[in-house]
Design a protein around this motif. Structure first.
Motif, PDB file in Angstrom:
ATOM      1  N   GLY A   1       0.799  -1.217   0.000  1.00 34.65           N
ATOM      2  CA  GLY A   1       0.000   0.000   0.000  1.00 34.65           C
ATOM      3  C   GLY A   1       0.832   1.266   0.000  1.00 34.65           C
ATOM      4  O   GLY A   1       0.285   2.367   0.094  1.00 34.65           O
ATOM      5  N   GLN A   2       2.146   1.123  -0.136  1.00 38.12           N
ATOM      6  CA  GLN A   2       3.023   2.283  -0.200  1.00 38.12           C
ATOM      7  C   GLN A   2       3.803   2.280  -1.508  1.00 38.12           C
ATOM      8  O   GLN A   2       4.041   1.224  -2.102  1.00 38.12           O
ATOM      9  CB  GLN A   2       3.994   2.292   0.981  1.00 38.12           C
ATOM     10  N   ALA A   3       4.191   3.482  -1.934  1.00 33.49           N
ATOM     11  CA  ALA A   3       4.962   3.654  -3.160  1.00 33.49           C
ATOM     12  C   ALA A   3       6.334   4.221  -2.808  1.00 33.49           C
ATOM     13  O   ALA A   3       6.534   4.782  -1.727  1.00 33.49           O
ATOM     14  CB  ALA A   3       4.231   4.582  -4.126  1.00 33.49           C
TER      15      ALA A   3
ATOM     16  N   ALA B   1      -1.589   9.130   3.475  1.00 34.53           N
ATOM     17  CA  ALA B   1      -0.242   9.561   3.799  1.00 34.53           C
ATOM     18  C   ALA B   1       0.544   9.717   2.499  1.00 34.53           C
ATOM     19  O   ALA B   1       0.250   9.062   1.488  1.00 34.53           O
ATOM     20  CB  ALA B   1       0.433   8.549   4.717  1.00 34.53           C
ATOM     21  N   TYR B   2       1.543  10.595   2.529  1.00 41.64           N
ATOM     22  CA  TYR B   2       2.371  10.805   1.346  1.00 41.64           C
ATOM     23  C   TYR B   2       2.997   9.493   0.887  1.00 41.64           C
ATOM     24  O   TYR B   2       3.473   8.689   1.689  1.00 41.64           O
ATOM     25  CB  TYR B   2       3.460  11.828   1.660  1.00 41.64           C
ATOM     26  N   MET B   3       2.934   9.245  -0.419  1.00 38.25           N
ATOM     27  CA  MET B   3       3.471   8.051  -1.076  1.00 38.25           C
ATOM     28  C   MET B   3       2.770   6.759  -0.641  1.00 38.25           C
ATOM     29  O   MET B   3       3.360   5.684  -0.619  1.00 38.25           O
ATOM     30  CB  MET B   3       4.984   7.936  -0.850  1.00 38.25           C
TER      31      MET B   3
ATOM     32  N   THR C   1      -6.653   3.404  -9.045  1.00 40.34           N
ATOM     33  CA  THR C   1      -5.623   3.384  -8.022  1.00 40.34           C
ATOM     34  C   THR C   1      -5.218   4.824  -7.746  1.00 40.34           C
ATOM     35  O   THR C   1      -4.791   5.550  -8.645  1.00 40.34           O
ATOM     36  CB  THR C   1      -4.402   2.565  -8.470  1.00 40.34           C
ATOM     37  N   VAL C   2      -5.389   5.242  -6.493  1.00 39.31           N
ATOM     38  CA  VAL C   2      -5.115   6.621  -6.080  1.00 39.31           C
ATOM     39  C   VAL C   2      -3.843   6.627  -5.259  1.00 39.31           C
ATOM     40  O   VAL C   2      -3.770   5.964  -4.214  1.00 39.31           O
ATOM     41  CB  VAL C   2      -6.276   7.188  -5.242  1.00 39.31           C
ATOM     42  N   CYS C   3      -2.837   7.370  -5.704  1.00 36.96           N
ATOM     43  CA  CYS C   3      -1.581   7.482  -4.969  1.00 36.96           C
ATOM     44  C   CYS C   3      -1.321   8.941  -4.616  1.00 36.96           C
ATOM     45  O   CYS C   3      -1.459   9.821  -5.457  1.00 36.96           O
ATOM     46  CB  CYS C   3      -0.417   6.942  -5.790  1.00 36.96           C
ATOM     47  N   ARG C   4      -0.957   9.184  -3.364  1.00 36.96           N
ATOM     48  CA  ARG C   4      -0.699  10.543  -2.879  1.00 36.96           C
ATOM     49  C   ARG C   4       0.726  10.938  -3.241  1.00 36.96           C
ATOM     50  O   ARG C   4       1.660  10.840  -2.445  1.00 36.96           O
ATOM     51  CB  ARG C   4      -0.876  10.580  -1.358  1.00 36.96           C
TER      52      ARG C   4
ATOM     53  N   PHE D   1      13.280  26.119  -5.202  1.00 35.61           N
ATOM     54  CA  PHE D   1      13.282  27.563  -5.375  1.00 35.61           C
ATOM     55  C   PHE D   1      12.097  28.202  -4.660  1.00 35.61           C
ATOM     56  O   PHE D   1      12.155  29.375  -4.289  1.00 35.61           O
ATOM     57  CB  PHE D   1      13.229  27.926  -6.860  1.00 35.61           C
ATOM     58  N   VAL D   2      11.006  27.457  -4.530  1.00 40.27           N
ATOM     59  CA  VAL D   2       9.821  27.908  -3.794  1.00 40.27           C
ATOM     60  C   VAL D   2       9.440  26.814  -2.813  1.00 40.27           C
ATOM     61  O   VAL D   2       9.815  25.646  -2.993  1.00 40.27           O
ATOM     62  CB  VAL D   2       8.649  28.241  -4.746  1.00 40.27           C
ATOM     63  N   PRO D   3       8.693  27.129  -1.752  1.00 42.74           N
ATOM     64  CA  PRO D   3       8.376  26.103  -0.745  1.00 42.74           C
ATOM     65  C   PRO D   3       7.589  24.925  -1.320  1.00 42.74           C
ATOM     66  O   PRO D   3       6.725  25.099  -2.183  1.00 42.74           O
ATOM     67  CB  PRO D   3       7.544  26.867   0.281  1.00 42.74           C
ATOM     68  N   SER D   4       7.918  23.745  -0.841  1.00 44.47           N
ATOM     69  CA  SER D   4       7.205  22.528  -1.230  1.00 44.47           C
ATOM     70  C   SER D   4       6.077  22.264  -0.240  1.00 44.47           C
ATOM     71  O   SER D   4       6.203  22.530   0.951  1.00 44.47           O
ATOM     72  CB  SER D   4       8.159  21.357  -1.245  1.00 44.47           C
ATOM     73  N   HIS D   5       4.952  21.721  -0.750  1.00 42.78           N
ATOM     74  CA  HIS D   5       3.802  21.404   0.098  1.00 42.78           C
ATOM     75  C   HIS D   5       3.368  19.939  -0.069  1.00 42.78           C
ATOM     76  O   HIS D   5       2.187  19.623   0.079  1.00 42.78           O
ATOM     77  CB  HIS D   5       2.625  22.328  -0.254  1.00 42.78           C
ATOM     78  N   VAL D   6       4.315  19.075  -0.365  1.00 40.12           N
ATOM     79  CA  VAL D   6       3.942  17.702  -0.687  1.00 40.12           C
ATOM     80  C   VAL D   6       3.645  16.853   0.541  1.00 40.12           C
ATOM     81  O   VAL D   6       2.973  15.840   0.438  1.00 40.12           O
ATOM     82  CB  VAL D   6       5.022  17.004  -1.537  1.00 40.12           C
ATOM     83  N   ARG D   7       4.110  17.213   1.720  1.00 33.77           N
ATOM     84  CA  ARG D   7       3.944  16.329   2.885  1.00 33.77           C
ATOM     85  C   ARG D   7       2.804  16.789   3.775  1.00 33.77           C
ATOM     86  O   ARG D   7       2.374  17.911   3.743  1.00 33.77           O
ATOM     87  CB  ARG D   7       5.250  16.270   3.680  1.00 33.77           C
TER      88      ARG D   7
END
Length: 372
Positions: free
Chosen positions: A83-85, A173-175, A189-192, A366-372
């Motif tokens: 269930g994780q990538a 959760a991420y990934m 299949t939905v992956c974050r 270069f700009v803030p990340s918001h992935v987590r």
């Protein structure tokens, strides 16, 4: 030879997309009614929808499938569970003249010890899967599913709202990934995950149901300002994050150590392709390293341009360069000679068509990340 087309090709044409050949696929670069700048802004501020069905898909199944993948690719599959990538790399094996160079970077979806899904890049999918098939033990089968699976990406701070309106699971959760139903009842299949630096998802759906899902996503996101986005915005978004693109920051001649993606290498694993070469390079220190460059003036760095020190000596080369819609200036990723002693904040120049453009060295993003 005519380029391949996505299952959504007719919808792109109807939407007025500007199409171009990308790794042998006819894919949308931008859409009528806004272009790259508007599509980029939609993802940073709201939500955008990408067709990335040019990405390959392949399955590895049978007793020991995950063990095969783990022994071949760089990252350590024991770090994740079903269930994780996981982001990983397929490198040239020891004994090859370019051992440790990157054949491709890809995402591994771990369903279980006997069932793994791979999502490599379009140009390299066949080679990655062929190499795994050649190394597979009896009972493990490797199948190229490129034509059977479409990949859509819903990206941006409002992406969760779109999935909720569709009835697709989004609180992940991420990934991590799950399977849901959406777009006319298709299994999805939905992956974050994603390639933009924003909260988002990549959706894998049977190719023959991709059109229904595309339409459903655009309808669900209409009041949220959703835009279909092309590969032009995908490139500006990923460059602002400093994400590596194969063929630019990663290649057979550019190792994970040089590209600063050693975090995707399981250094303590007993085996993966290119292990000894990469360990030796890591210990000695790579001869060049990837850095970010931010332009001070109006010139836009482009791939292949030379990077110069204060004396005009060439110290590296731009691998990716573009105009940053967020920062309103030129930005680049570049491989710089380690011997030049470059540090964060250093002033260099890029030779932009014979004119030096002053740039400053930065550590992406270069700009803030918001992935987590």
């Amino acid at each position: 030879m005519s380029p391949l087309t996505s299952p959504l090709h007719d919808r792109h044409v109807a939407a007025g997309a500007k199409l171009a050949d990308f790794s042998g696929w006819s894919m949308p670069i931008e859409y009528a009614g806004g272009g790259v700048l508007a599509e980029h802004a939609a993802v940073r501020d709201g939500v955008g929808l990408f067709d990335v069905s040019h990405l390959g898909t392949g399955t590895v199944r049978g007793p020991g499938a995950a063990a095969l993948v783990d022994a071949a690719l760089t990252n350590d599959l024991s770090r994740i569970g079903p269930g994780q990538a996981q982001y990983t790399l397929c490198c040239l094996p020891d004994g090859d003249p370019q051992a440790g160079g990157v054949i491709d970077d890809l995402i591994v979806y771990l369903h279980g010890p006997d069932d793994v899904l791979l999502v490599p890049n379009a140009a390299n999918a066949a080679e990655v899967l062929d190499r795994l098939a050649e190394a597979a033990p009896a009972g493990v089968t490797v199948e190229n599913r490129h034509a059977d699976v479409a990949v859509l990406a819903v990206q941006g701070p409002r992406s969760l709202q779109v999935l909720e309106l569709l009835g697709l699971p989004g609180e992940l959760a991420y990934m991590s990934f799950v399977t849901g139903t959406g777009g006319g009842g298709a299994e999805v299949t939905v992956c974050r995950t994603g390639y933009t630096g924003e909260h988002g998802y990549e959706l894998l759906v049977p190719a023959d149901r991709a059109g229904e899902l595309w339409d459903a996503i655009l309808e669900a996101g209409q009041d949220l300002g959703i835009r279909p986005c092309g590969l032009g915005a995908r490139d500006t978004l990923r460059t602002e994050m400093g994400y590596a693109l194969h063929g630019h920051e990663l290649s057979r001649g550019i190792t994970p150590n040089q590209a600063r993606v050693g975090w995707a290498v399981g250094w303590k694993k007993p085996a993966f392709w290119g292990r000894e070469a990469l360990l030796a390079e890591k210990e000695a220190g790579p001869a060049r390293l990837l850095w970010g460059l931010r332009a001070d003036g109006r010139g836009i760095p482009r791939p292949g341009m030379s990077v110069l020190d204060g004396d005009g000596t060439r110290v590296g080369e731009v691998t990716s360069g573009t105009f940053s819609p967020t920062l309103r200036t030129g930005i680049a990723l570049a491989l710089l000679d380690a011997a030049a002693g470059v540090a964060d904040g250093a002033e260099l120049a890029v030779d932009v068509r014979g004119r030096p453009q002053t740039v400053h060295v930065v550590r992406p993003p270069f700009v803030p990340s918001h992935v987590r």
